[in-house]
Design a protein around this motif. Structure first.
Motif, PDB file in Angstrom:
ATOM      1  N   ALA A   1       0.439   1.130 -11.414  1.00 45.84           N
ATOM      2  CA  ALA A   1       0.245   1.816  -9.980  1.00 45.84           C
ATOM      3  C   ALA A   1       1.802   2.386  -9.791  1.00 45.84           C
ATOM      4  CB  ALA A   1      -0.399   0.984  -9.305  1.00 45.84           C
ATOM      5  N   VAL A   2       2.427   0.712  -9.874  1.00 43.68           N
ATOM      6  CA  VAL A   2       3.869   1.177  -9.455  1.00 43.68           C
ATOM      7  C   VAL A   2       4.505   2.158  -9.220  1.00 43.68           C
ATOM      8  CG1 VAL A   2       6.220   0.181  -8.519  1.00 43.68           C
ATOM      9  CG2 VAL A   2       3.348  -1.484  -7.992  1.00 43.68           C
ATOM     10  N   ARG A   3       4.749   2.537 -11.468  1.00 45.15           N
ATOM     11  CA  ARG A   3       5.250   2.954 -11.726  1.00 45.15           C
ATOM     12  C   ARG A   3       4.899   4.409 -11.302  1.00 45.15           C
ATOM     13  NH1 ARG A   3       4.948  -0.923 -15.628  1.00 45.15           N
ATOM     14  NH2 ARG A   3       4.020   0.076 -16.840  1.00 45.15           N
ATOM     15  N   THR A   4       3.433   4.390 -11.589  1.00 45.14           N
ATOM     16  CA  THR A   4       3.350   5.601 -11.639  1.00 45.14           C
ATOM     17  C   THR A   4       3.249   6.788  -9.762  1.00 45.14           C
ATOM     18  OG1 THR A   4       1.647   5.346 -13.411  1.00 45.14           O
ATOM     19  CG2 THR A   4       1.030   7.217 -12.043  1.00 45.14           C
ATOM     20  N   ILE A   5       2.470   5.378  -9.037  1.00 39.01           N
ATOM     21  CA  ILE A   5       3.152   6.604  -7.667  1.00 39.01           C
ATOM     22  C   ILE A   5       4.138   6.330  -7.674  1.00 39.01           C
ATOM     23  CG2 ILE A   5       3.070   5.251  -5.794  1.00 39.01           C
ATOM     24  CD1 ILE A   5       0.044   3.601  -6.353  1.00 39.01           C
ATOM     25  N   TRP A   6       5.491   5.720  -8.353  1.00 33.34           N
ATOM     26  CA  TRP A   6       6.637   6.437  -7.764  1.00 33.34           C
ATOM     27  C   TRP A   6       6.766   7.728  -8.369  1.00 33.34           C
ATOM     28  CZ3 TRP A   6      10.055   4.755  -4.464  1.00 33.34           C
ATOM     29  CH2 TRP A   6      11.539   4.657  -4.700  1.00 33.34           C
ATOM     30  N   LYS A   7       6.809   7.158  -9.627  1.00 36.83           N
ATOM     31  CA  LYS A   7       6.940   8.860 -10.622  1.00 36.83           C
ATOM     32  C   LYS A   7       6.679  10.495  -9.801  1.00 36.83           C
ATOM     33  CE  LYS A   7       7.503  10.431 -15.502  1.00 36.83           C
ATOM     34  NZ  LYS A   7       6.471  10.320 -17.105  1.00 36.83           N
ATOM     35  N   THR A   8       5.161  10.184  -9.900  1.00 41.48           N
ATOM     36  CA  THR A   8       4.442  11.402  -9.021  1.00 41.48           C
ATOM     37  C   THR A   8       4.568  11.304  -7.814  1.00 41.48           C
ATOM     38  OG1 THR A   8       2.298  10.121  -8.738  1.00 41.48           O
ATOM     39  CG2 THR A   8       3.014  11.313 -11.148  1.00 41.48           C
ATOM     40  N   GLN A   9       4.857  10.873  -7.039  1.00 39.60           N
ATOM     41  CA  GLN A   9       4.576  11.325  -5.507  1.00 39.60           C
ATOM     42  C   GLN A   9       6.165   9.991  -4.872  1.00 39.60           C
ATOM     43  OE1 GLN A   9       1.068  10.432  -3.846  1.00 39.60           O
ATOM     44  NE2 GLN A   9       0.221   9.529  -5.623  1.00 39.60           N
ATOM     45  N   GLY A  10       6.809   9.573  -5.331  1.00 38.48           N
ATOM     46  CA  GLY A  10       7.865   8.797  -4.623  1.00 38.48           C
ATOM     47  C   GLY A  10       7.798   7.607  -3.682  1.00 38.48           C
ATOM     48  N   LEU A  11       8.741   7.299  -3.143  1.00 36.22           N
ATOM     49  CA  LEU A  11       8.249   6.971  -1.504  1.00 36.22           C
ATOM     50  C   LEU A  11       7.040   6.783  -0.979  1.00 36.22           C
ATOM     51  CD1 LEU A  11       9.778   3.618  -0.851  1.00 36.22           C
ATOM     52  CD2 LEU A  11      11.308   5.593   0.697  1.00 36.22           C
ATOM     53  N   ARG A  12       7.390   8.231  -0.384  1.00 35.87           N
ATOM     54  CA  ARG A  12       5.958   8.517   0.132  1.00 35.87           C
ATOM     55  C   ARG A  12       5.117   7.974  -0.404  1.00 35.87           C
ATOM     56  NH1 ARG A  12       5.962  15.263   1.702  1.00 35.87           N
ATOM     57  NH2 ARG A  12       7.556  14.256   2.513  1.00 35.87           N
ATOM     58  N   GLY A  13       4.555   8.280  -1.227  1.00 37.57           N
ATOM     59  CA  GLY A  13       3.588   8.141  -2.179  1.00 37.57           C
ATOM     60  C   GLY A  13       2.744   6.417  -1.996  1.00 37.57           C
ATOM     61  N   LEU A  14       4.209   5.515  -2.252  1.00 33.99           N
ATOM     62  CA  LEU A  14       3.880   4.033  -1.523  1.00 33.99           C
ATOM     63  C   LEU A  14       3.380   3.493  -0.028  1.00 33.99           C
ATOM     64  CD1 LEU A  14       6.709   2.442  -3.531  1.00 33.99           C
ATOM     65  CD2 LEU A  14       3.892   2.295  -4.164  1.00 33.99           C
ATOM     66  N   TYR A  15       3.607   4.958   0.415  1.00 37.49           N
ATOM     67  CA  TYR A  15       3.494   4.858   1.919  1.00 37.49           C
ATOM     68  C   TYR A  15       1.939   5.929   2.776  1.00 37.49           C
ATOM     69  CZ  TYR A  15       6.941   1.457   2.878  1.00 37.49           C
ATOM     70  OH  TYR A  15       7.825   0.340   2.941  1.00 37.49           O
ATOM     71  N   GLN A  16       1.727   6.197   1.863  1.00 39.30           N
ATOM     72  CA  GLN A  16       0.720   6.982   2.084  1.00 39.30           C
ATOM     73  C   GLN A  16      -0.316   6.167   3.141  1.00 39.30           C
ATOM     74  OE1 GLN A  16      -2.337   8.712  -1.619  1.00 39.30           O
ATOM     75  NE2 GLN A  16      -0.813   7.128  -2.674  1.00 39.30           N
ATOM     76  N   GLY A  17      -1.207   6.346   3.661  1.00 33.95           N
ATOM     77  CA  GLY A  17      -1.742   5.754   4.731  1.00 33.95           C
ATOM     78  C   GLY A  17      -0.730   5.213   5.459  1.00 33.95           C
ATOM     79  N   TYR A  18       0.361   5.150   5.573  1.00 35.35           N
ATOM     80  CA  TYR A  18       0.283   4.184   6.656  1.00 35.35           C
ATOM     81  C   TYR A  18      -0.022   4.282   7.703  1.00 35.35           C
ATOM     82  CZ  TYR A  18       4.765   1.939   9.240  1.00 35.35           C
ATOM     83  OH  TYR A  18       5.081   0.840  10.249  1.00 35.35           O
ATOM     84  N   LEU A  19       0.174   5.217   8.640  1.00 36.90           N
ATOM     85  CA  LEU A  19       0.319   5.737  10.107  1.00 36.90           C
ATOM     86  C   LEU A  19      -1.501   5.095  10.318  1.00 36.90           C
ATOM     87  CD1 LEU A  19       1.450   8.909  11.035  1.00 36.90           C
ATOM     88  CD2 LEU A  19       1.974   6.782  11.771  1.00 36.90           C
ATOM     89  N   GLY A  20      -2.447   5.201   9.289  1.00 34.25           N
ATOM     90  CA  GLY A  20      -3.635   5.099   9.067  1.00 34.25           C
ATOM     91  C   GLY A  20      -3.721   3.745   9.097  1.00 34.25           C
ATOM     92  N   GLY A  21      -3.074   2.663   8.350  1.00 35.37           N
ATOM     93  CA  GLY A  21      -2.950   1.406   8.050  1.00 35.37           C
ATOM     94  C   GLY A  21      -2.364   0.925   9.845  1.00 35.37           C
ATOM     95  N   ILE A  22      -1.824   1.942  10.721  1.00 33.76           N
ATOM     96  CA  ILE A  22      -1.303   0.334  11.678  1.00 33.76           C
ATOM     97  C   ILE A  22      -1.928   1.482  12.341  1.00 33.76           C
ATOM     98  CG2 ILE A  22       0.259   1.343  13.469  1.00 33.76           C
ATOM     99  CD1 ILE A  22       1.885   0.022  11.519  1.00 33.76           C
ATOM    100  N   ALA A  23      -3.185   1.917  12.269  1.00 34.53           N
ATOM    101  CA  ALA A  23      -4.255   2.085  13.442  1.00 34.53           C
ATOM    102  C   ALA A  23      -5.243   1.710  12.912  1.00 34.53           C
ATOM    103  CB  ALA A  23      -4.461   3.913  13.425  1.00 34.53           C
ATOM    104  N   ARG A  24      -4.960   0.943  11.980  1.00 38.08           N
ATOM    105  CA  ARG A  24      -6.034  -0.390  12.077  1.00 38.08           C
ATOM    106  C   ARG A  24      -5.708  -1.597  12.538  1.00 38.08           C
ATOM    107  NH1 ARG A  24      -7.339  -3.108   6.574  1.00 38.08           N
ATOM    108  NH2 ARG A  24      -5.718  -3.290   6.755  1.00 38.08           N
ATOM    109  N   ASP A  25      -4.367  -1.609  11.892  1.00 35.39           N
ATOM    110  CA  ASP A  25      -3.757  -3.232  11.995  1.00 35.39           C
ATOM    111  C   ASP A  25      -3.400  -3.512  13.228  1.00 35.39           C
ATOM    112  OD1 ASP A  25      -4.177  -3.742   9.432  1.00 35.39           O
ATOM    113  OD2 ASP A  25      -2.473  -3.109   8.454  1.00 35.39           O
TER     114      ASP A  25
END
Length: 223
Positions: A90-114
């Motif tokens: 999962a980590v390798r594929t997300i990093w390869k296809t989307q970079g750092l942004r891919g690992l932080y997709q939904g970050y604002l949604g997470g903050i809005a919930r958490d």
């Protein structure tokens, strides 16, 4: 997305390694920093109502831990959706296809919930704990203001935590639904909290925001 193994033991524990890697350090960062922020704020503003300082400390604590949590949540959610078989894949594929942004997709949604969840959880815990201690002091006949004379037992603390967890989990279920959809299929839901909420309401109505309420409360209240 293959879900054929979802009800087998292996399927039920998809994403557990990524979850542990994220949740354990996140808990240390969030709760450890919360206590530091709370102590500093109570000392700095002794005349301010404590509940407001608990809320501010909870916000600061959750933001402190959020940078670590988000990537692990992305990995966990996508593994549970059947998109990857292992954390490494999962980590390798997300990093390869989307970079750092891919690992932080939904970050604002997470903050809005958490952040609302943590504010509700920690402030309700502090209020419940203080109320219980006052009742306990009254039953023991202790003088008002003698806060250091009694403490919560492990069972008392667990009960207060369960009350706070149930309350906070229930009221933040809509935000959890939005965060999950943004992390698993961000493009389909517009990539933002507002667009995702609009899509849920259009497709499912108000009931869609309560999806997963019982499992969420059941999971969080004991923890």
């Amino acid at each position: 997305m293959g879900q054929e193994n979802a009800l087998r033991p292996q399927g039920l524990y998809n994403g557990v390694s990524g979850s542990l890697v994220g949740q354990v350090p996140y808990g240390v960062l969030t709760f450890g920093s919360y206590e530091m922020y709370k102590k500093a704020l109570l000392n700095k503003f002794p005349n301010t109502r404590p509940i407001f300082l608990y809320a501010l400390a909870a916000i600061c604590g959750d933001l402190t831990g959020s940078g670590w949590l988000c990537p692990s949540e992305v990995v966990k959610q996508q593994m549970q959706a059947g998109m990857y078989a292992t954390t490494g894949e999962a980590v390798r594929t997300i990093w390869k296809t989307q970079g750092l942004r891919g690992l932080y997709q939904g970050y604002l949604g997470g903050i809005a919930r958490d952040v609302p969840f943590r504010v509700a959880q920690l402030t309700s815990y502090e209020v419940t704990k203080n109320l219980y201690l006052r009742i306990k002091k009254r039953r023991l006949g202790l003088a008002k203001g003698s806060d250091d004379d009694i403490e919560l037992s492990s069972l008392d603390a667990a009960a207060c935590g369960a009350i706070a967890g149930t309350f906070s989990a229930a009221i933040t279920t809509p935000l959890d639904r939005i965060k999950t959809l943004l992390m698993t299929d961000s493009a389909a839901y517009g990539g933002s909290v507002l667009s995702c909420a609009s899509r849920i309401f259009k497709d499912e109505g108000l009931r869609g925001f309560a999806a997963g309420l019982v499992p969420r409360v059941t999971y969080i209240a004991p923890s």
